[in-house]
Design a protein around this motif. Structure first.
Motif, PDB file in Angstrom:
ATOM      1  N   ASN A   1       7.614 -10.051  13.354  1.00 17.15           N
ATOM      2  CA  ASN A   1       8.723 -10.898  12.916  1.00 17.15           C
ATOM      3  C   ASN A   1       9.209 -10.568  11.498  1.00 17.15           C
ATOM      4  N   SER A   2       8.913  -9.348  11.049  1.00 13.20           N
ATOM      5  CA  SER A   2       9.405  -8.881   9.748  1.00 13.20           C
ATOM      6  C   SER A   2      10.268  -7.640   9.970  1.00 13.20           C
ATOM      7  N   ASP A   3      11.024  -7.257   8.939  1.00 13.74           N
ATOM      8  CA  ASP A   3      11.922  -6.119   9.125  1.00 13.74           C
ATOM      9  C   ASP A   3      11.266  -4.794   8.725  1.00 13.74           C
ATOM     10  N   ALA A   4      11.890  -3.715   9.127  1.00  9.07           N
ATOM     11  CA  ALA A   4      11.329  -2.377   8.923  1.00  9.07           C
ATOM     12  C   ALA A   4      11.243  -2.009   7.446  1.00  9.07           C
ATOM     13  N   ALA A   5      12.144  -2.545   6.627  1.00 11.63           N
ATOM     14  CA  ALA A   5      12.172  -2.177   5.207  1.00 11.63           C
ATOM     15  C   ALA A   5      10.865  -2.548   4.503  1.00 11.63           C
ATOM     16  N   ILE A   6      10.409  -3.779   4.695  1.00 10.84           N
ATOM     17  CA  ILE A   6       9.193  -4.206   3.997  1.00 10.84           C
ATOM     18  C   ILE A   6       7.957  -3.564   4.622  1.00 10.84           C
ATOM     19  N   GLN A   7       8.009  -3.292   5.911  1.00 13.86           N
ATOM     20  CA  GLN A   7       6.889  -2.606   6.551  1.00 13.86           C
ATOM     21  C   GLN A   7       6.731  -1.190   5.998  1.00 13.86           C
ATOM     22  N   LYS A   8       7.851  -0.514   5.748  1.00 16.03           N
ATOM     23  CA  LYS A   8       7.808   0.839   5.197  1.00 16.03           C
ATOM     24  C   LYS A   8       7.232   0.823   3.781  1.00 16.03           C
ATOM     25  N   ILE A   9       7.677  -0.119   2.965  1.00 16.18           N
ATOM     26  CA  ILE A   9       7.148  -0.248   1.603  1.00 16.18           C
ATOM     27  C   ILE A   9       5.645  -0.508   1.651  1.00 16.18           C
ATOM     28  N   ARG A  10       5.245  -1.428   2.514  1.00 13.53           N
ATOM     29  CA  ARG A  10       3.823  -1.755   2.676  1.00 13.53           C
ATOM     30  C   ARG A  10       2.995  -0.524   3.024  1.00 13.53           C
ATOM     31  N   ASP A  11       3.444   0.221   4.012  1.00 14.95           N
ATOM     32  CA  ASP A  11       2.667   1.372   4.487  1.00 14.95           C
ATOM     33  C   ASP A  11       2.595   2.479   3.438  1.00 14.95           C
ATOM     34  N   GLN A  12       3.674   2.679   2.691  1.00 13.88           N
ATOM     35  CA  GLN A  12       3.650   3.703   1.639  1.00 13.88           C
ATOM     36  C   GLN A  12       2.714   3.296   0.497  1.00 13.88           C
ATOM     37  N   LEU A  13       2.716   2.017   0.147  1.00 15.19           N
ATOM     38  CA  LEU A  13       1.875   1.550  -0.947  1.00 15.19           C
ATOM     39  C   LEU A  13       0.387   1.710  -0.650  1.00 15.19           C
ATOM     40  N   LYS A  14       0.032   1.651   0.598  1.00 11.96           N
ATOM     41  CA  LYS A  14      -1.388   1.722   0.958  1.00 11.96           C
ATOM     42  C   LYS A  14      -2.025   3.062   0.630  1.00 11.96           C
ATOM     43  N   THR A  15      -1.231   4.130   0.597  1.00 12.94           N
ATOM     44  CA  THR A  15      -1.817   5.462   0.400  1.00 12.94           C
ATOM     45  C   THR A  15      -1.245   6.243  -0.779  1.00 12.94           C
ATOM     46  N   GLU A  16      -0.221   5.729  -1.428  1.00 16.41           N
ATOM     47  CA  GLU A  16       0.410   6.478  -2.513  1.00 16.41           C
ATOM     48  C   GLU A  16      -0.477   6.506  -3.755  1.00 16.41           C
ATOM     49  N   ILE A  17      -0.850   7.699  -4.193  1.00 15.35           N
ATOM     50  CA  ILE A  17      -1.731   7.865  -5.347  1.00 15.35           C
ATOM     51  C   ILE A  17      -0.940   8.182  -6.616  1.00 15.35           C
ATOM     52  N   ASP A  18       0.223   8.825  -6.491  1.00 11.65           N
ATOM     53  CA  ASP A  18       1.035   9.176  -7.650  1.00 11.65           C
ATOM     54  C   ASP A  18       1.474   7.901  -8.379  1.00 11.65           C
ATOM     55  N   SER A  19       1.181   7.815  -9.674  1.00 10.03           N
ATOM     56  CA  SER A  19       1.420   6.582 -10.434  1.00 10.03           C
ATOM     57  C   SER A  19       2.894   6.225 -10.529  1.00 10.03           C
ATOM     58  N   ALA A  20       3.766   7.210 -10.730  1.00 15.80           N
ATOM     59  CA  ALA A  20       5.198   6.935 -10.849  1.00 15.80           C
ATOM     60  C   ALA A  20       5.774   6.424  -9.528  1.00 15.80           C
ATOM     61  N   LYS A  21       5.358   7.039  -8.429  1.00 17.02           N
ATOM     62  CA  LYS A  21       5.845   6.616  -7.116  1.00 17.02           C
ATOM     63  C   LYS A  21       5.315   5.221  -6.774  1.00 17.02           C
ATOM     64  N   ARG A  22       4.062   4.950  -7.167  1.00 22.88           N
ATOM     65  CA  ARG A  22       3.504   3.619  -6.930  1.00 22.88           C
ATOM     66  C   ARG A  22       4.314   2.568  -7.683  1.00 22.88           C
ATOM     67  N   ALA A  23       4.647   2.856  -8.948  1.00 22.06           N
ATOM     68  CA  ALA A  23       5.402   1.908  -9.764  1.00 22.06           C
ATOM     69  C   ALA A  23       6.751   1.587  -9.116  1.00 22.06           C
ATOM     70  N   ASP A  24       7.414   2.609  -8.604  1.00 26.65           N
ATOM     71  CA  ASP A  24       8.706   2.401  -7.955  1.00 26.65           C
ATOM     72  C   ASP A  24       8.555   1.553  -6.696  1.00 26.65           C
ATOM     73  N   LEU A  25       7.538   1.830  -5.906  1.00 32.18           N
ATOM     74  CA  LEU A  25       7.308   1.077  -4.672  1.00 32.18           C
ATOM     75  C   LEU A  25       6.979  -0.380  -4.950  1.00 32.18           C
ATOM     76  N   PHE A  26       6.161  -0.628  -5.983  1.00 30.33           N
ATOM     77  CA  PHE A  26       5.844  -2.015  -6.325  1.00 30.33           C
ATOM     78  C   PHE A  26       7.090  -2.747  -6.823  1.00 30.33           C
ATOM     79  N   GLY A  27       7.985  -2.016  -7.489  1.00 36.46           N
ATOM     80  CA  GLY A  27       9.254  -2.616  -7.887  1.00 36.46           C
ATOM     81  C   GLY A  27      10.073  -3.019  -6.676  1.00 36.46           C
ATOM     82  N   GLN A  28      10.128  -2.136  -5.672  1.00 32.79           N
ATOM     83  CA  GLN A  28      10.854  -2.446  -4.442  1.00 32.79           C
ATOM     84  C   GLN A  28      10.242  -3.650  -3.733  1.00 32.79           C
TER      85      GLN A  28
END
Length: 530
Positions: free
Chosen positions: A458-485
């Motif tokens: 019952n959630s949309d694809a946008a937040i699911q994509k952010i969630r899944d990327q955050l689980k494995t992203e190790i690069d600090s800059a990319k993590r910061a951007d994802l947490f902002g999103q």
């Protein structure tokens, strides 16, 4: 894996002797000269089994009775340091190899082995208790020899070491836990029976040993005579359940307790003026939030994102902040202000009643509706939850929503919240591990997401994509951007309204030395002396 464990062999060879040894190790007579540290605290503990305990109060007890492989310094979380072990990481970040320090012993006097670590981790995961989500990326934990633990993750986990600091990864003595019905088997959630024993005893390596937990009365720890580190100054530590801040303050002033854990901001001035007392003040890392159930059969209109956004905009955040007082702040998201990658207070939502009413109209709810708001009726970290609930009730009345207040005893309210049965609820979240990845649990299918029945269905694809990327992203800059999103998304969508991040006010006797505040365990009884 544990068939040839030396501890099992000892138990098989001398069960009677072992029983006597355990009795001696865990029985500590208390004399009139016993030096005691007494802590007044609002208890909401559900278990003192390391694999199940998950509340801030239980963490204080578990920190005193158990050790983890890695830890933080006593007074900061700036870096992760060795505790029971040192470690190396493979190039692909999928394998962590830990080497145990020499000489560490359990409270029974038996040495810590890699098999004990593997048993503890596997039991925690397979019990499927509340903290088991911390181990969801762990694919295996093995002990190739007595000193080596090999932990493999299914995918890169940028927060795995921070997770291992948490007390659910405490190392327990496998033989003793097994003796009392424990198992690390895949069906541990159905066959393990050790929790009742671990709720009143401990099987760890910490400076203290748990001897008794009288629920909503008193928890008692005594000095571990086999502890290999610096011996703690106090012979015993007593945590008294004092749910009301006023009671804690009176007990502190009278000298009946040494530490008042849950003082309110309005009590700060008189504590400071008392030369017999001292006060620690700071911004805490607990976020209080309003939860809105996404299951239409439970939450009704709250399952509509427009309604949720209307509620977020209707809340008088500045009024709630004044009500809380002290050094409290309004968080911009569920990630606490001051945490890595968290939005600052400058991005916090502000009240807009007109916009809230328009959203309700767009959702077909312009005539208003009624909701039940459940919450635990006590004061925590200076926040009177009942008073805050009344403020929310008044705020939402202005946009036509009738809030029926449903205060409850802590354990009952907690059970409903965890089971996802509350239509709306006022609760709080303190970090399990010091990394913003902990707050992925507020997203669909996360531990808190599930408590609102917010799932991938019952959630949309946008937040699911952010969630899944955050689980494995190790690069600090990319993590910061994802947490902002993630935070931007949650301000406009989702089933939460973060409302206040309270300050910390902990009072203590002026002659007490060694106070050290930690974002992970708040206070560690072993650091104190007089």
């Amino acid at each position: 894996m544990l068939a040839n464990h030396p501890l099992i062999k000892r138990i098989l060879v001398g069960a009677a002797i072992g029983a006597l040894a355990l009795m001696a190790a865990y029985t500590h007579p208390v004399s009139a000269q016993t030096k005691s540290l007494v802590i007044g605290i609002a208890e909401n503990t559900t278990s003192l089994d390391p694999a199940r305990g998950f509340e801030p109060e239980s963490i204080i007890v578990l920190k005193a009775a158990y050790d983890t492989l890695v830890t933080f310094p006593p007074d900061n979380v700036s870096k992760i340091i060795p505790n029971l072990a040192t470690w190396t990481v493979s190039a692909d970040a999928l394998t962590y190899t830990f080497t145990l320090k020499d000489g560490t012993k359990f409270a029974s006097g038996n040495p810590v082995t890699a098999s004990d670590v593997a048993f503890s981790f596997n039991r925690m995961k397979n019990l499927k208790g509340t903290p088991s989500f911390l181990a969801e990326t762990i694919s295996s934990v093995t002990a190739p020899d007595a000193k080596t633990v090999v932990l493999k993750v299914s995918a890169p986990d940028p927060a795995i070491l921070a997770k291992l600091v948490y007390s659910s990864f405490a190392v327990t003595e496998a033989a003793i836990v097994k003796q009392h019905g424990g198992t690390d088997a895949a069906d541990a959630d159905k066959t393990d029976t050790a929790t009742s024993w671990l709720d009143n005893n401990s099987a760890g390596t910490g400076p203290y040993v748990l001897t008794k937990w009288e629920k909503h009365n008193q928890t008692t720890l005594v000095k571990n005579g086999k502890y290999v580190g610096t011996a703690p100054a106090f012979d015993q530590v007593i945590l008294k359940d004092l749910p009301q801040a006023a009671t804690q303050k009176s007990a502190l002033e009278a000298g009946d307790i040494d530490i008042a854990y849950d003082l309110t901001p309005d009590q700060a001035a008189s504590v400071k003026a008392n030369t017999s007392l001292k006060l620690f003040e700071g911004v805490g890392n607990t976020v209080f939030f309003l939860l809105m159930n996404q299951d239409k059969t439970i939450g009704g209109p709250l399952a509509d994102p427009k309604v949720d956004q209307a509620i977020r905009l209707a809340l008088d955040y500045s009024g709630i902040l004044k009500l809380t007082g002290g050094s409290a702040v309004t968080p911009a998201s569920v990630i606490p202000v001051g945490f890595g990658n968290a939005f600052g207070t400058d991005k916090a939502l502000t009240r807009n009643v007109d916009a809230a009413k328009k959203l309700l109209a767009a959702a077909g709810q312009d005539k208003g509706f009624s909701i039940d708001l459940e919450y635990p009726d006590f004061t925590y970290q200076g926040v009177n939850i009942g008073t805050t609930a009344q403020k929310i009730q008044a705020d939402l009345k202005e946009i036509g929503i009738t809030v029926n207040l449903k205060p409850g005893e802590v354990q009952v309210a907690l059970a409903n919240y965890r089971a996802g049965k509350s239509p709306a609820a006022l609760w709080f979240w303190g970090p399990d591990f010091i990394d913003p990845q902990d707050y992925i649990e507020f997203l669909p299918d996360g531990i808190v997401g599930k408590r609102t029945n917010w799932t991938s269905a019952n959630s949309d694809a946008a937040i699911q994509k952010i969630r899944d990327q955050l689980k494995t992203e190790i690069d600090s800059a990319k993590r910061a951007d994802l947490f902002g999103q993630m935070q931007t998304y949650l301000q406009a969508n989702g089933p939460f309204a973060p409302i206040v991040q309270p300050g910390i006010q902990i009072g203590y006797r002026a002659d007490l030395k060694g106070f050290a505040y930690s974002q992970q365990w708040i206070i560690d009884p072993a650091t104190f002396s007089r």
